[in-house]
Design an enzyme around this catalytic site. Structure first.
Site: not given
Ligand SMILES: O=C(CO)[C@@H](O)[C@H](O)COP(=O)(O)O
Ligand SMILES: [Fe+2]
Length: 218
Positions: A7, A34, A36, A65, A141, A176, A196-197
């Protein structure tokens, strides 16, 4: 096949093109984008102009997404910007079937998703119409949130339904995900992994390698 979809919400936006090239070269199969709108979710991220611009940085699949209300309004624009696959929230669509058909009209792959508090029964009527089911393992979000463990049972449930209904959709998990819980979601049945992170924090190349080496075992 297992697929890694980093992400880019957690990438460094001052060098977004480079960040994407880095994860592309490291072996990520998809790029998770993503979007939003500040209505369906509290935050606002980026939209069509950014997607159009980063389309030049990679040929990899753009896994878009949409965390936006009534996404049907913008499918044509996301298709024109370079999306390959569009995932919509069941809670965000007043007419889910029409939204899915609109995505099909542009010959894009279709994903359906649901918030952590929404039961799988809410998406059951649409399972035979989609290429992918996305299980949200955080409330949508924001990046960097903690994995909600009850999502593991939801992954198992959509896998069981896939067998029962004789369907073939991919199962994506988003939110997560890190090196420590990756095996758990793979074992439950997820085959498209969003992170993502856990990818962009630190050395992205090393992180992609670590993810892919665990994913190759399953
Ligand atoms: O859709 C989403 C959040 O809404 C995700 O795609 C996050 O961006 C994933 O990031 P991590 O939880 O992996 O840091
Ligand atoms: Fe996402």
């Amino acid at each position: 096949m297992n697929i890694l979809s980093p992400s880019i919400l957690s990438a460094d936006f001052t060098k977004l093109g480079e960040e994407i090239e880095t994860i592309d070269n490291a072996g990520a199969e998809y790029i998770h984008v993503d979007v939003m709108d500040g209505m369906f979710v509290p935050s606002i991220s980026y939209g069509m102009p950014v997607i159009k611009s980063i389309r030049k940085s990679t040929g990899k699949v753009f896994d878009v997404h949409l965390m936006i209300s009534e996404p049907i309004r913008y499918i044509a624009d996301f298709a024109a910007s370079g999306a390959d696959m569009i995932t919509v929230h069941v809670e965000a669509c007043s007419d889910v079937v029409a939204t899915i058909e609109k995505i099909r009209e542009y010959k894009l792959k279709v994903g359906i998703t649901l918030n952590p508090d929404t039961p799988v029964s809410a998406i059951k009527p649409y399972l035979n119409r989609v290429d992918m089911v996305l299980i949200m393992s955080v409330n949508p979000g924001f990046g960097g949130q903690k994995f909600i463990t009850s999502s593991v049972d939801k992954i198992k449930e959509v896998k069981r339904l896939r067998d029962e209904l004789n369907l073939s959709y991919d199962i994506e998990v988003d939110g997560g995900i890190n090196i420590d819980n990756l095996a758990t979601v793979l074992e439950a049945g997820a085959n498209v992994i969003v992170a993502g992170s856990a990818i962009f924090r630190g050395d992205a190349v090393e992180n992609v390698k670590k993810f892919k080496s665990i994913m190759s075992v399953w």
